[in-house]
Design an enzyme around this catalytic site. Structure first.
Site, PDB file in Angstrom:
ATOM      1  N   HIS A   1      23.207  32.283  41.681  1.00  0.00           N
ATOM      2  CA  HIS A   1      23.442  32.358  43.123  1.00  0.00           C
ATOM      3  C   HIS A   1      24.642  33.248  43.408  1.00  0.00           C
ATOM      4  O   HIS A   1      25.672  33.150  42.740  1.00  0.00           O
ATOM      5  CB  HIS A   1      23.717  30.950  43.673  1.00  0.00           C
ATOM      6  CG  HIS A   1      23.973  30.940  45.144  1.00  0.00           C
ATOM      7  ND1 HIS A   1      22.947  30.935  46.071  1.00  0.00           N
ATOM      8  CD2 HIS A   1      25.120  30.959  45.851  1.00  0.00           C
ATOM      9  CE1 HIS A   1      23.464  30.950  47.284  1.00  0.00           C
ATOM     10  NE2 HIS A   1      24.784  30.965  47.177  1.00  0.00           N
TER      11      HIS A   1
ATOM     12  N   ARG B   1      27.836  23.827  62.192  1.00  0.00           N
ATOM     13  CA  ARG B   1      29.141  24.404  61.834  1.00  0.00           C
ATOM     14  C   ARG B   1      29.277  25.823  62.370  1.00  0.00           C
ATOM     15  O   ARG B   1      30.354  26.236  62.806  1.00  0.00           O
ATOM     16  CB  ARG B   1      29.314  24.406  60.299  1.00  0.00           C
ATOM     17  CG  ARG B   1      29.556  23.010  59.736  1.00  0.00           C
ATOM     18  CD  ARG B   1      29.372  22.998  58.227  1.00  0.00           C
ATOM     19  NE  ARG B   1      30.143  24.017  57.560  1.00  0.00           N
ATOM     20  CZ  ARG B   1      29.753  24.671  56.466  1.00  0.00           C
ATOM     21  NH1 ARG B   1      28.588  24.425  55.904  1.00  0.00           N
ATOM     22  NH2 ARG B   1      30.532  25.579  55.928  1.00  0.00           N
TER      23      ARG B   1
ATOM     24  N   ASP C   1      21.720  20.023  55.032  1.00  0.00           N
ATOM     25  CA  ASP C   1      22.557  21.223  55.045  1.00  0.00           C
ATOM     26  C   ASP C   1      22.088  22.195  56.117  1.00  0.00           C
ATOM     27  O   ASP C   1      22.911  22.837  56.786  1.00  0.00           O
ATOM     28  CB  ASP C   1      22.554  21.911  53.674  1.00  0.00           C
ATOM     29  CG  ASP C   1      23.277  23.250  53.754  1.00  0.00           C
ATOM     30  OD1 ASP C   1      24.496  23.235  53.997  1.00  0.00           O
ATOM     31  OD2 ASP C   1      22.620  24.294  53.636  1.00  0.00           O
TER      32      ASP C   1
ATOM     33  N   SER D   1      27.759  22.871  50.773  1.00  0.00           N
ATOM     34  CA  SER D   1      26.569  23.471  51.371  1.00  0.00           C
ATOM     35  C   SER D   1      25.798  24.286  50.327  1.00  0.00           C
ATOM     36  O   SER D   1      24.587  24.114  50.145  1.00  0.00           O
ATOM     37  CB  SER D   1      27.013  24.362  52.543  1.00  0.00           C
ATOM     38  OG  SER D   1      25.986  25.208  52.951  1.00  0.00           O
TER      39      SER D   1
ATOM     40  N   LYS E   1      22.028  22.924  47.885  1.00  0.00           N
ATOM     41  CA  LYS E   1      20.757  23.646  47.761  1.00  0.00           C
ATOM     42  C   LYS E   1      20.452  23.956  46.295  1.00  0.00           C
ATOM     43  O   LYS E   1      19.318  23.892  45.854  1.00  0.00           O
ATOM     44  CB  LYS E   1      20.800  24.938  48.587  1.00  0.00           C
ATOM     45  CG  LYS E   1      20.742  24.645  50.092  1.00  0.00           C
ATOM     46  CD  LYS E   1      20.974  25.876  50.943  1.00  0.00           C
ATOM     47  CE  LYS E   1      22.417  26.265  50.992  1.00  0.00           C
ATOM     48  NZ  LYS E   1      22.910  26.887  52.188  1.00  0.00           N
TER      49      LYS E   1
HETATM   50  N1  URA Z   1      26.543  29.860  52.454  1.00  0.00           N
HETATM   51  C1  URA Z   1      26.018  28.613  52.571  1.00  0.00           C
HETATM   52  O1  URA Z   1      24.907  28.371  52.146  1.00  0.00           O
HETATM   53  N2  URA Z   1      26.771  27.687  53.176  1.00  0.00           N
HETATM   54  C2  URA Z   1      28.008  27.898  53.654  1.00  0.00           C
HETATM   55  O2  URA Z   1      28.632  26.988  54.164  1.00  0.00           O
HETATM   56  C3  URA Z   1      28.530  29.197  53.523  1.00  0.00           C
HETATM   57  C4  URA Z   1      27.766  30.159  52.909  1.00  0.00           C
END
Ligand code: URA
Length: 436
Positions: A82, A168, A161, A183, A187
């Site tokens: 990632h 947010r 999320d 966050s 995932k």
């Molecule tokens: N990418 C994400 O998936 N979440 C965040 O909070 C910031 C960047």
């Protein structure tokens, strides 16, 4: 338990228990806790912070808010990668087939681009017919059979999320370390891989502008991943100028194909080798970084990595012809050099401005439903530290719409700063953090 008490506890600097965190995440996901209470809690977290235990509990609660992919039916160690995002970051396109060609299974979920950063799925759609909208069964079968699959993120992956991030975004609570780390990692954990290699970007084109912040985020995510039982490593890499030379979907695919032939730009090749080595070691295929690097170089030299890309594209309905003949990728109707207006060393290339150029040309999305033009973008000729003379091309603009090109052209010149003094070469890899 009452949401009001949880908000007040955090507002007053208290530590939330796992039960309290689960209560609010589950209630919010089910629609039982309203946005205004969760907004208040996010603002309290923003000011009071969360400690490591709270951050891990939040990550796990969000990961478990929807489906957790079970990849245990696939033999071998499944490795995910990632990137926290940047401009010209086409790394997954080259890295995934390189690593898969060395025998590590790649089971990856990716997203689309939004704003000035691109997404892997959009780039892959430069191959005619290619689809990431595949079923879970196909995803699993493909990983088992050819060692690589990339699917689009499903709606039931960490739904908490998804809701929380949208909230947010509009309540000025994105840039908190615990919230960002949880966050991203929620995932990754839900996507099921055994090992996770993170590319945490730092610099003008990254979320984390300073090395200090990037290191803190990397540490937090490594702690969460390992705390959740997944072997997690982070590479902190530079995003103070675009990665490689190509920015724009099909142009980046072309550069990734060049990398798979061993002909990619030096910084891009080096990042692939560094991340790939970590993936081979985490996947148990190489005992150390040197052996991993040798294997990756051999996969490139022998053509196995390029073949793996073709196999992957074909398996997901795409035409692999472009892997061998990149002129078959979408091409813009116009290509124009952008000439230096002065002379000197390139001292700075602002990533965000370059990203906006590509967006203005139609290569990115303003909203999540915008159509994108896969062919457009830029290819940089001069990078930081290069000396340019007046009238020499700094970059080539690839465009279809002259009105859009006019806007992008002006924007482009804001990105480059030339000066008389040669700047220090920027380091590409700042740090590698593992579980120790
Ligand atoms: N990418 C994400 O998936 N979440 C965040 O909070 C910031 C960047």
């Amino acid at each position: 338990m009452r949401m009001y008490d949880i908000i007040m506890k955090k507002r007053n600097g208290g530590k939330l228990s796992s039960e309290e965190i689960q209560f609010f995440i589950q209630g919010y996901t089910r629609g039982e806790i309203p946005d205004y209470q969760v907004s208040a809690l996010m603002m309290a977290v923003y000011f009071q912070g969360m400690d490591q235990e709270e951050t891990l509990a939040l990550t796990l609660a969000m990961a478990q808010s929807g489906d957790m992919l079970d990849l245990s039916g696939i033999r071998g160690v499944k490795v995910d990668k990632h990137s926290t995002g940047g401009v010209g970051d086409k790394t997954s396109l080259a890295l995934a087939p390189m690593v898969a060609a060395c025998g590590v299974k790649i089971a990856k979920m990716s997203g689309r681009g939004l704003g000035h950063t691109g997404g892997t799925i959009d780039k892959l759609e430069s191959f005619a017919g290619f689809s990431t909208g595949i079923s879970r069964t196909q995803f699993m079968t493909q990983v088992e059979e050819i060692g690589i699959s990339i699917m689009g993120q499903t709606a039931d992956l960490a739904p908490a999320d998804k809701k929380l991030y949208a909230l947010r975004d509009v309540t000025a609570t994105v840039d908190n370390m615990s919230l960002i780390a949880s966050s991203i990692m929620s995932k990754k954990l839900a996507a099921g891989a055994d090992a996770i290699v993170l590319d945490v970007k730092t610099g003008s084109g990254a979320f984390m502008k300073t090395l200090e912040d990037a290191l803190a985020l990397a540490r937090e995510m490594v702690r969460i991943g390992n705390g959740a039982g997944r072997h997690t490593v982070a590479v902190v890499s530079d995003m103070d100028q675009p990665l490689g030379r190509a920015v724009g979907n099909a142009l980046e695919v072309k550069e990734a194909i060049a990398a798979l032939r061993g002909e990619g730009p030096k910084d891009f090749m080096e990042l692939c080798m560094t991340l790939g080595s970590q993936m081979l070691v985490a996947g148990g295929r190489a005992r150390d970084g040197q052996q991993a690097r040798d294997m990756l170089e051999e996969a490139v030299r022998s053509g196995a990595a390029l073949e793996k890309l073709a196999e992957f594209i074909r398996a997901q309905g795409g035409d692999p012809g472009a892997v061998y003949d990149p002129s078959l990728l979408p091409r813009a109707s116009h290509v124009e050099p952008l000439l230096a207006r002065g002379e000197g060393y390139v001292r700075e290339i602002r990533c965000d401005e370059i990203g906006v150029c590509s967006l203005l040309l139609g290569g990115g999305r303003e909203t999540k439903d915008s159509e994108i033009d896969l062919a457009v973008g830029l290819v940089l000729e001069a990078k930081v530290g290069d000396y340019v003379k007046e009238g020499q091309p700094l970059a080539y603009l690839h465009y279809n719409d002259p009105a859009k090109a006019a806007a992008a052209r002006e924007r482009f010149y804001r990105a480059y700063t030339l000066g008389g003094e040669k700047p220090q070469s920027p380091a590409l890899i700042h740090r590698i953090l593992d579980r120790e």
